[in-house]
Design a protein around this motif. Sequence first.
Motif, PDB file in Angstrom:
ATOM      1  N   ILE A 246      21.861  23.671  52.731  1.00  0.00           N
ATOM      2  CA  ILE A 246      22.233  22.334  53.201  1.00  0.00           C
ATOM      3  C   ILE A 246      23.747  22.266  53.049  1.00  0.00           C
ATOM      4  CG2 ILE A 246      21.992  19.847  52.879  1.00  0.00           C
ATOM      5  CD1 ILE A 246      19.481  20.568  51.095  1.00  0.00           C
TER       6      ILE A 246
ATOM      7  N   LEU B  39      21.393  22.116  58.285  1.00  0.00           N
ATOM      8  CA  LEU B  39      20.267  22.690  57.559  1.00  0.00           C
ATOM      9  C   LEU B  39      19.988  24.067  58.140  1.00  0.00           C
ATOM     10  CD1 LEU B  39      17.871  19.583  57.530  1.00  0.00           C
ATOM     11  CD2 LEU B  39      19.635  20.199  55.858  1.00  0.00           C
TER      12      LEU B  39
ATOM     13  N   VAL C 206      13.624  17.929  51.489  1.00  0.00           N
ATOM     14  CA  VAL C 206      14.953  17.728  52.069  1.00  0.00           C
ATOM     15  C   VAL C 206      14.864  16.721  53.213  1.00  0.00           C
ATOM     16  CG1 VAL C 206      16.859  18.832  53.324  1.00  0.00           C
ATOM     17  CG2 VAL C 206      15.779  20.012  51.381  1.00  0.00           C
TER      18      VAL C 206
ATOM     19  N   THR D 244      22.688  16.773  48.977  1.00  0.00           N
ATOM     20  CA  THR D 244      22.601  17.999  48.181  1.00  0.00           C
ATOM     21  C   THR D 244      22.376  17.687  46.704  1.00  0.00           C
ATOM     22  OG1 THR D 244      25.002  18.110  47.956  1.00  0.00           O
ATOM     23  CG2 THR D 244      24.003  19.372  49.759  1.00  0.00           C
TER      24      THR D 244
END
Length: 173
Positions: free
Chosen positions: A101, A114, A122, A145
């Motif tokens: 990420i 991504l 995520v 993150t």
Amino acid sequence: MGFRVSWVASQEIAADELIRTADKQRTKKRDEIPELGWYLLELPPWVLILADGRDSYRDLGRTYAKTLSAGGRETLFFRCSDTFMKTDLRCYRDGQESWSIIYKSDEETKEPTLNGEVPQMVHEILAQLKAKQAHDTADHIYELTAEVGLALTGFRHDADPETSDPRPFQVLT
């Protein structure tokens, strides 16, 4: 100025190996919160080594995490610079990046990059942050993150770790 920090975490690598590979040594000093410098944090089953501050965070880089991942061991690498509003979280296995990420707040799209098969969480965390961002002008996507790192390891660089140890950060030299 904000945070400038990087960390590497693994469930499969012993603390002593993390320290030795980083060419650091344990001291007897422990801190409640990390100041500037290098630290070891054990949050079973995770072990993290972190470098805090402008003079340290660049020295703990992706190459270190990549090297540690040899032999099929999963290693996470996190870096952020609040000064430049750039952050990334990467997962390595067998010396290769499994997923990542990457986010740069200065980009107009305000979309993270991504790569690979990121964990499902995520997408869920990103959706929550986008919903939050829709209601004000703050850049909540920048938190992605750090939030994923917290969900995976139990550690977030700008929050107290959940541990019974009042001084969980072991100072390294």
